[in-house]
Design a protein around this motif. Structure first.
Motif, short mmCIF file in Angstrom:
data_model
loop_
_atom_site.label_atom_id
_atom_site.label_comp_id
_atom_site.label_asym_id
_atom_site.label_seq_id
_atom_site.Cartn_x
_atom_site.Cartn_y
_atom_site.Cartn_z
N VAL A 139 0.86 -1.17 0.00
CA VAL A 139 0.00 0.00 0.00
C VAL A 139 0.90 1.23 0.00
O VAL A 139 1.44 1.58 1.05
CB VAL A 139 -0.94 0.01 1.23
CG1 VAL A 139 -1.83 1.21 1.20
CG2 VAL A 139 -1.74 -1.27 1.33
N GLY A 140 1.12 1.85 -1.14
CA GLY A 140 1.97 3.04 -1.20
C GLY A 140 3.35 2.78 -0.64
O GLY A 140 4.08 1.94 -1.12
N ASN A 141 3.69 3.49 0.41
CA ASN A 141 5.00 3.36 1.04
C ASN A 141 4.97 2.46 2.26
O ASN A 141 5.91 2.46 3.06
CB ASN A 141 5.53 4.75 1.41
CG ASN A 141 5.77 5.60 0.18
OD1 ASN A 141 5.82 5.10 -0.94
ND2 ASN A 141 5.91 6.89 0.37
N ASP A 142 3.89 1.74 2.45
CA ASP A 142 3.76 0.79 3.55
C ASP A 142 4.09 -0.61 3.03
O ASP A 142 3.64 -1.00 1.96
CB ASP A 142 2.33 0.77 4.10
CG ASP A 142 1.91 2.10 4.71
OD1 ASP A 142 2.77 3.00 4.84
OD2 ASP A 142 0.74 2.23 5.06
N TYR A 143 4.88 -1.34 3.83
CA TYR A 143 5.28 -2.69 3.44
C TYR A 143 4.76 -3.69 4.47
O TYR A 143 4.86 -3.46 5.67
CB TYR A 143 6.81 -2.78 3.34
CG TYR A 143 7.35 -1.94 2.22
CD1 TYR A 143 7.61 -2.50 0.97
CD2 TYR A 143 7.58 -0.58 2.40
CE1 TYR A 143 8.10 -1.72 -0.07
CE2 TYR A 143 8.07 0.20 1.36
CZ TYR A 143 8.32 -0.37 0.13
OH TYR A 143 8.79 0.40 -0.89
N PHE A 144 4.21 -4.79 3.97
CA PHE A 144 3.60 -5.80 4.83
C PHE A 144 4.29 -7.14 4.62
O PHE A 144 4.83 -7.42 3.55
CB PHE A 144 2.11 -5.95 4.51
CG PHE A 144 1.30 -4.73 4.85
CD1 PHE A 144 0.66 -4.63 6.07
CD2 PHE A 144 1.20 -3.68 3.95
CE1 PHE A 144 -0.09 -3.50 6.38
CE2 PHE A 144 0.45 -2.56 4.25
CZ PHE A 144 -0.19 -2.46 5.46
N GLN A 145 4.23 -7.98 5.65
CA GLN A 145 4.73 -9.35 5.57
C GLN A 145 3.91 -10.22 6.51
O GLN A 145 3.28 -9.72 7.44
CB GLN A 145 6.21 -9.43 5.93
CG GLN A 145 6.50 -9.08 7.38
CD GLN A 145 8.00 -8.98 7.65
OE1 GLN A 145 8.81 -9.13 6.76
NE2 GLN A 145 8.36 -8.72 8.90
N TYR A 146 3.91 -11.50 6.25
CA TYR A 146 3.30 -12.46 7.16
C TYR A 146 4.35 -12.80 8.21
O TYR A 146 5.45 -13.22 7.88
CB TYR A 146 2.85 -13.71 6.42
CG TYR A 146 2.10 -14.68 7.29
CD1 TYR A 146 0.77 -14.44 7.63
CD2 TYR A 146 2.71 -15.81 7.78
CE1 TYR A 146 0.08 -15.32 8.44
CE2 TYR A 146 2.02 -16.71 8.59
CZ TYR A 146 0.70 -16.45 8.91
OH TYR A 146 0.02 -17.32 9.72
N THR A 147 4.04 -12.56 9.48
CA THR A 147 5.00 -12.73 10.57
C THR A 147 4.51 -13.79 11.54
O THR A 147 3.33 -13.83 11.89
CB THR A 147 5.19 -11.40 11.32
OG1 THR A 147 5.72 -10.45 10.41
CG2 THR A 147 6.13 -11.55 12.50
N VAL A 148 5.43 -14.63 12.00
CA VAL A 148 5.15 -15.61 13.05
C VAL A 148 6.12 -15.30 14.18
O VAL A 148 7.33 -15.32 13.99
CB VAL A 148 5.35 -17.05 12.54
CG1 VAL A 148 5.15 -18.05 13.66
CG2 VAL A 148 4.41 -17.34 11.39
N LEU A 149 5.57 -14.95 15.36
CA LEU A 149 6.42 -14.63 16.51
C LEU A 149 7.09 -15.88 17.06
O LEU A 149 8.21 -15.83 17.54
CB LEU A 149 5.60 -13.94 17.60
CG LEU A 149 5.06 -12.56 17.23
CD1 LEU A 149 4.12 -12.06 18.32
CD2 LEU A 149 6.19 -11.59 17.00
N SER A 150 6.37 -17.00 17.04
CA SER A 150 6.93 -18.26 17.51
C SER A 150 6.06 -19.39 16.99
O SER A 150 4.95 -19.17 16.51
CB SER A 150 6.97 -18.30 19.04
OG SER A 150 5.69 -18.57 19.55
N ALA A 151 6.56 -20.62 17.11
CA ALA A 151 5.80 -21.79 16.66
C ALA A 151 4.52 -21.97 17.48
O ALA A 151 3.57 -22.60 17.02
CB ALA A 151 6.67 -23.03 16.75
N GLN A 152 4.48 -21.42 18.69
CA GLN A 152 3.33 -21.61 19.56
C GLN A 152 2.19 -20.62 19.28
O GLN A 152 1.08 -20.80 19.76
CB GLN A 152 3.74 -21.47 21.04
CG GLN A 152 4.70 -22.53 21.52
CD GLN A 152 6.16 -22.21 21.17
OE1 GLN A 152 6.48 -21.18 20.62
NE2 GLN A 152 7.04 -23.15 21.48
#
Length: 163
Positions: free
Chosen positions: A1-14
């Protein structure tokens, strides 16, 4: 979105992953943005819900870093903090939740994430009185103590910029 960048994030396996806005490339150093996080863990009477605010802050912009002998310029250093974390059980309520963390990510145009240092521990404390209540409710022995939901300590780096 414009100058915003997104990613799918996993903090931990739990913990379940989420869509994270990880960078606003036209923002100045010191700018922060907040993303609410919530997830359900388990089902039925033992289900728990977790919620928190994930705050990203641009700590540095336009710096340089060398990784594996490769120089990167125009690097963004982003600090991530997990604030107001809460773990709730349906019939018990909110459990005392502790978060210790040190999360820094480094991004550069053309390559994206080039390094991430993540030390993250999220734990809940079950008091002896709460352990007794849970044991009675669930018909099983629930010990008291400090229980980690996640305990992560790792560094990830881009191994090659040749694609």
């Amino acid at each position: 979105v414009g100058n915003d960048y997104f990613q799918y994030t996993v903090l931990s396996a739990q913990l379940p992953g989420f869509k994270e806005k990880y960078l606003i490339d036209n923002a100045s150093s010191g700018i922060s943005w907040i993303m609410p996080y919530s997830a359900n863990l388990g089902t039925g009477t033992t289900a728990a819900s977790i919620s928190a605010n994930i705050v990203n802050t641009i700590e540095e912009k336009g710096s340089a870093i060398t990784l594996n002998g490769v120089n990167y310029s125009n690097v963004y250093k982003v600090k991530t903090e997990i604030l107001n974390a809460s773990v709730t059980l349906p019939t018990i309520g909110s459990l005392p939740t502790t978060v210790t963390q040190n999360i820094h990510s480094y991004y550069t145009p053309k390559y994206g994430l080039i390094k991430r240092d993540r030390q993250l521990n999220i734990s809940v404390t079950i008091s002896p009185l709460l352990a007794l209540a849970l044991s009675t409710q669930l018909g099983m022995n629930i010990p008291s103590g400090n229980f980690p939901l996640t305990n992560t300590n790792k560094t990830v780096t881009l191994l090659s910029k040749n694609f």
